[in-house]
Design an enzyme around this catalytic site. Structure first.
Site, PDB file in Angstrom:
ATOM      1  N   ASP A  43      25.167  18.988  -8.901  1.00 17.35           N
ATOM      2  CA  ASP A  43      24.162  18.682  -9.317  1.00 17.35           C
ATOM      3  C   ASP A  43      24.527  18.066 -11.363  1.00 17.35           C
ATOM      4  O   ASP A  43      23.771  17.114 -11.328  1.00 17.35           O
ATOM      5  CB  ASP A  43      22.680  18.458  -9.351  1.00 17.35           C
ATOM      6  N   SER A  44      25.286  18.787 -11.402  1.00 18.33           N
ATOM      7  CA  SER A  44      25.665  18.850 -12.700  1.00 18.33           C
ATOM      8  C   SER A  44      26.274  17.474 -12.814  1.00 18.33           C
ATOM      9  O   SER A  44      26.934  16.568 -13.888  1.00 18.33           O
ATOM     10  CB  SER A  44      26.475  19.856 -13.563  1.00 18.33           C
ATOM     11  N   ASP A  82      25.018  20.324  -3.635  1.00 16.34           N
ATOM     12  CA  ASP A  82      23.835  21.029  -4.322  1.00 16.34           C
ATOM     13  C   ASP A  82      23.108  19.700  -3.821  1.00 16.34           C
ATOM     14  O   ASP A  82      23.050  18.365  -3.797  1.00 16.34           O
ATOM     15  CB  ASP A  82      24.129  20.457  -5.752  1.00 16.34           C
ATOM     16  N   LYS A 112      24.160  23.813  -1.553  1.00 14.64           N
ATOM     17  CA  LYS A 112      23.247  24.787  -2.317  1.00 14.64           C
ATOM     18  C   LYS A 112      21.931  24.580  -2.668  1.00 14.64           C
ATOM     19  O   LYS A 112      21.476  23.150  -3.166  1.00 14.64           O
ATOM     20  CB  LYS A 112      24.387  25.389  -3.310  1.00 14.64           C
ATOM     21  N   GLU A 114      18.739  26.193  -5.678  1.00  9.00           N
ATOM     22  CA  GLU A 114      18.687  27.124  -6.824  1.00  9.00           C
ATOM     23  C   GLU A 114      17.065  27.516  -6.829  1.00  9.00           C
ATOM     24  O   GLU A 114      15.874  27.569  -6.005  1.00  9.00           O
ATOM     25  CB  GLU A 114      18.464  26.420  -7.876  1.00  9.00           C
ATOM     26  N   GLU A 182      24.052  32.119 -12.442  1.00 10.60           N
ATOM     27  CA  GLU A 182      24.585  31.329 -13.624  1.00 10.60           C
ATOM     28  C   GLU A 182      23.521  32.363 -14.777  1.00 10.60           C
ATOM     29  O   GLU A 182      22.255  32.379 -15.031  1.00 10.60           O
ATOM     30  CB  GLU A 182      23.750  30.495 -13.304  1.00 10.60           C
TER      31      GLU A 182
HETATM   32  O1  KIV Z   1      25.817  21.584 -10.445  1.00 12.36           O
HETATM   33  C1  KIV Z   1      26.562  22.530 -10.799  1.00 12.36           C
HETATM   34  O2  KIV Z   1      27.546  22.232 -11.521  1.00 12.36           O
HETATM   35  C2  KIV Z   1      26.315  24.463 -10.163  1.00 12.36           C
HETATM   36  C3  KIV Z   1      27.340  24.380 -10.772  1.00 12.36           C
HETATM   37  C4  KIV Z   1      27.182  25.020 -12.224  1.00 12.36           C
HETATM   38  C5  KIV Z   1      27.692  26.623 -10.442  1.00 12.36           C
HETATM   39  O3  KIV Z   1      25.180  24.599 -10.046  1.00 12.36           O
END
Ligand code: KIV
Length: 288
Positions: A43-44, A82, A112, A114, A182
């Site tokens: 989600d970055s 994500d 994924k 969080e 992280e």
């Molecule tokens: O969203 C992302 O890029 C991440 C990585 C930093 C692991 O969660």
């Protein structure tokens, strides 16, 4: 093809796992060509490619577009997407519905999520029970950065370190096949690793993890500014892109582009026929 059992094998064999983010066809192609083990549509992407100020703003629909584009290029690595903020917090049912969408509509192998608190752990368990493989993410969790006091390393006090450890263990117990650590102190990583059986992939978590992940745009320098301290830059593509577009603009404005080699030609007889059709042929007569 990289599978979840293969990641476990890599951990057993102490072969470092390589993970990188991707958000579109070019970044997915680069990850595929490099032979990385895991691609994460993070989600970055909210910030790196969509221009949002943080990861909170990105929607499921936006993540699906990014994931589908990357998926068309990613054939070999394990493909993880994500779950964006707001798409799994409300209930276990919501989490399963979102996870299933990413598997069915974007070809994700896993999702994924969080956090290692009560809610994310419950969601992880529900997803795993529903057949959706889950990677957990503890330490600095950008979706809840405001609550954590900003984008800062976690686990630097004894109490915070205990929360990271408890979260990691709870996510493993919930059935996560792997974890991301992280921005936590290397000492903490070293203490937690022997307590975990699943592969752990670190970003700013030191060298004791089973692998490393970096954000595509950070490692290639496709961004303004330096980025977090845990980034090593392997290229400076933003500078190269800026310079390339600047030179193109200069060439168009000066008439240096396009040159004759960028243009198409017409066979002479066809050109003559065309001129004749216009009444501008060598004989000056109109075409019959
Ligand atoms: O969203 C992302 O890029 C991440 C990585 C930093 C692991 O969660």
């Amino acid at each position: 093809m990289v599978t979840i059992p293969l990641l476990a094998d890599l951990k057993r064999q102490r072969r470092p796992i390589v993970m990188v983010t991707a958000y579109d066809h070019p970044s997915g192609s680069a990850a595929e060509a490099a032979g990385v083990d895991v691609v994460l549509v993070g989600d970055s992407g909210a910030m790196t490619v969509l221009g949002h100020p943080d990861t909170v703003s990105v929607t499921v629909e936006e993540m699906l577009v990014l994931a589908r584009a990357a998926r068309r290029a990613v054939r070999t690595p394990l493909f993880v997407v994500d779950l964006p903020f707001g798409s799994y917090e409300i209930s276990d049912e919501q989490a399963v519905a979102t996870g299933v969408r990413f598997l069915k509509e974007a070809g994700a192998d896993a999702v994924k999520l969080e956090g290692g608190g009560r809610v994310p752990v419950s969601r992880a368990r529900a997803l795993v029970d529903a057949g959706v493989p889950v990677m957990g993410h503890v330490g600095l969790t950008p979706q809840t950065a405001t609550a954590l006091g900003g984008y800062r390393a976690q686990g630097r006090t004894a109490a915070s370190a205990c929360r990271v450890l408890d979260g990691a263990l709870a996510l493993q117990d919930a059935g996560c096949f792997a974890l991301v650590f992280e921005a936590i102190p290397r000492q903490l990583t070293g203490a937690v690793m022997p307590r975990l059986a699943v592969p752990v992939i670190g970003i700013g978590a030191g060298t004791a993890t089973d692998g490393q992940v970096l954000v595509f745009h950070d490692l290639l320098g496709i961004r303004a500014g330096g980025g977090p301290r845990f980034v090593r830059r392997y290229a400076d593509l933003q500078q190269a892109m800026d310079a390339g577009v600047r030179r193109y603009a200069e060439d168009v404005r000066s008439g240096a582009f396009p040159a004759v080699e960028h243009t198409y030609d017409m066979p002479p007889d066809e050109w003559a026929g065309f001129l004749a059709a216009l009444g501008e042929g060598p004989a000056g007569g109109a075409a019959s």
